[in-house]
Design an enzyme around this catalytic site. Structure first.
Site, PDB file in Angstrom:
ATOM      1  N   THR A  31       8.405  85.826  31.642  1.00 35.70           N
ATOM      2  CA  THR A  31       9.567  85.414  30.853  1.00 35.70           C
ATOM      3  C   THR A  31       9.730  83.901  30.952  1.00 35.70           C
ATOM      4  OG1 THR A  31      10.611  87.539  31.198  1.00 35.70           O
ATOM      5  CG2 THR A  31      12.041  85.729  30.553  1.00 35.70           C
ATOM      6  N   HIS A 179       6.178  97.677  27.965  1.00 36.91           N
ATOM      7  CA  HIS A 179       6.720  97.268  29.267  1.00 36.91           C
ATOM      8  C   HIS A 179       7.493  98.436  29.871  1.00 36.91           C
ATOM      9  CE1 HIS A 179       8.247  95.010  32.502  1.00 36.91           C
ATOM     10  NE2 HIS A 179       8.738  93.944  31.884  1.00 36.91           N
ATOM     11  N   ASN A 182       9.556  97.234  36.232  1.00 34.67           N
ATOM     12  CA  ASN A 182      10.552  96.260  36.689  1.00 34.67           C
ATOM     13  C   ASN A 182      12.009  96.616  36.401  1.00 34.67           C
ATOM     14  OD1 ASN A 182       8.317  94.858  37.501  1.00 34.67           O
ATOM     15  ND2 ASN A 182       8.514  93.199  36.019  1.00 34.67           N
ATOM     16  N   TYR A 184      13.505  97.930  33.828  1.00 38.31           N
ATOM     17  CA  TYR A 184      14.027  97.847  32.470  1.00 38.31           C
ATOM     18  C   TYR A 184      14.122  99.268  31.891  1.00 38.31           C
ATOM     19  CZ  TYR A 184      13.458  92.894  33.277  1.00 38.31           C
ATOM     20  OH  TYR A 184      13.558  91.638  33.813  1.00 38.31           O
ATOM     21  N   ASN A 239      15.292  94.693  40.142  1.00 37.10           N
ATOM     22  CA  ASN A 239      16.356  95.348  39.379  1.00 37.10           C
ATOM     23  C   ASN A 239      16.809  96.649  40.054  1.00 37.10           C
ATOM     24  OD1 ASN A 239      17.048  93.552  37.295  1.00 37.10           O
ATOM     25  ND2 ASN A 239      15.266  94.171  36.075  1.00 37.10           N
TER      26      ASN A 239
END
Length: 370
Positions: A31, A179, A182, A184, A239
């Site tokens: 990112t 993705h 992580n 998400y 996260n």
């Protein structure tokens, strides 16, 4: 400076489906937040990727598939025709290097201030991220408890992924990476810690995998399987992730994905992003037993560790993230046994302009000014 004379598996060409990679070095998705408030790719981004086109394969920074998916300031999108058109300058800038677009939905790792009418972020279940704060358009904020998605909303998000994959194809990408890592949205569906649903998307791992399964199958109506990869983070704590049944769950997921003949499985096996410590870390070798396609190892690898992973047969490709930030010519440095630039500190690279982005010198440039 001595050039490297020993044989390097890392620098050998590799056939990824019908694509020929010049080497086995993958530029990992990172990112970088240079797309501005409207999330539109630009010339600065094209230059950044062009500088790093020595990689065998580039996976772009995570790119949001819808307005609902937003959760990070100034990251790019692929949910409008304008965004899709703007990505063409990036694909044109690296035309000699295969490049996959990473498709992203932030899920609960978002905040109401990113969304119209201050709508809450969405997740499989109303379970918030414990600890930490999120960078929002109005500064740092505590994480919020997300809204659990209704069952009939889930197919709409699957369709967002399909449309994003379609725009990626039109924009000239060579493939897409889903993705699923992580913490998400997809990862929170996969893991028992964050998925406590009682409908067909929750409960046992078979149901928790259903969301990812539907996304894969939707994208396979747009792309052939050998142009689609999936990223997972079985060891990750980022996260606020990590589930007691992680080993059995992720091996099941990898085994299911194996049936499609995908381009690769991108695994964050390294522990540099944090480890949940719920048991022994999962290894590439474990996944090799259930996934017959190419595995990509990722997270904290040195050149020597990458060579070892490929030589031992546990990985076909290795992705490098932060070394690519400060070394745009990373592959050339590997090939010529040249020293790397010092790692860039976060305060240097986490900004919104050219500084800490396109201003890192190649080895040749650094010698010219020394």
């Amino acid at each position: 400076m001595n050039t490297q004379t020993a044989s390097s598996r890392l620098l050998e060409p590799f056939k990824l489906g019908d694509l020929v990679l010049n080497n086995r070095v993958v530029m990992a998705p990172m990112t970088r937040a240079r797309a501005g408030e409207r999330r539109i790719p630009n010339a600065l981004m094209a230059n950044y990727y062009a500088q790093r086109a020595g990689a065998g394969l580039i996976v772009t920074e995570a790119t949001v598939i819808s307005e609902q998916a937003n959760g990070w300031v100034n990251t790019p999108g692929i949910y409008s025709d304008e965004q899709g058109e703007a990505w063409k300058q990036v694909t044109a800038a690296v035309s000699e290097t295969p490049i996959f677009l990473q498709l992203w939905h932030c899920g609960r790792a978002s905040h109401s201030s990113f969304h119209a009418n201050n709508e809450l972020p969405v997740a499989p279940s109303a379970i918030k991220i414990n600890g930490g704060e999120i960078h929002t358009p109005s500064g740092k904020q505590p994480y919020e408890t997300p809204r659990a998605l209704e069952t009939d909303e889930i197919p709409l998000i699957v369709e967002d992924y399909r449309q994003a994959a379609e725009r990626a194809k039109i924009a000239g990408f060579d493939g897409v990476e889903i993705h699923g890592a992580n913490g998400y949205l997809i990862d929170t569906f996969l893991q028992s810690k964050t998925n406590q649903r009682t409908d067909s998307y929750g409960g046992g791992v078979e149901n928790r995998y259903r969301f990812l399964k539907e996304i894969v199958e939707a994208i396979l109506t747009v792309w052939p399987a050998n142009r689609v990869g999936v990223r997972l983070s079985p060891n990750g704590v980022y996260n606020d992730m990590g589930s007691p049944d992680y080993r059995a769950a992720f091996l099941y997921i990898a085994e299911q994905l194996n049936a499609y003949g995908l381009a690769y499985l991108h695994l964050m096996d390294g522990l540099g992003f944090g480890f949940h410590e719920l048991g022994a870390p999962m290894t590439l070798a474990e996944f090799r037993e259930v996934f017959s396609g190419p595995p990509i190892g990722n997270c904290g690898y040195t050149q020597e560790e990458a060579e070892s992973a490929i030589s031992s047969g546990v990985a076909d490709l290795i992705a490098f993230g932060r070394p690519f930030i400060s070394n745009p010519d990373l592959v050339e440095r590997f090939a010529r046994n040249l020293p790397l630039n010092p790692p860039a500190e976060m305060f240097t690279w986490y900004s919104f302009g050219a500084e800490g982005y396109t201003d890192f010198p190649t080895y040749q440039e650094s010698q010219a000014v020394s």
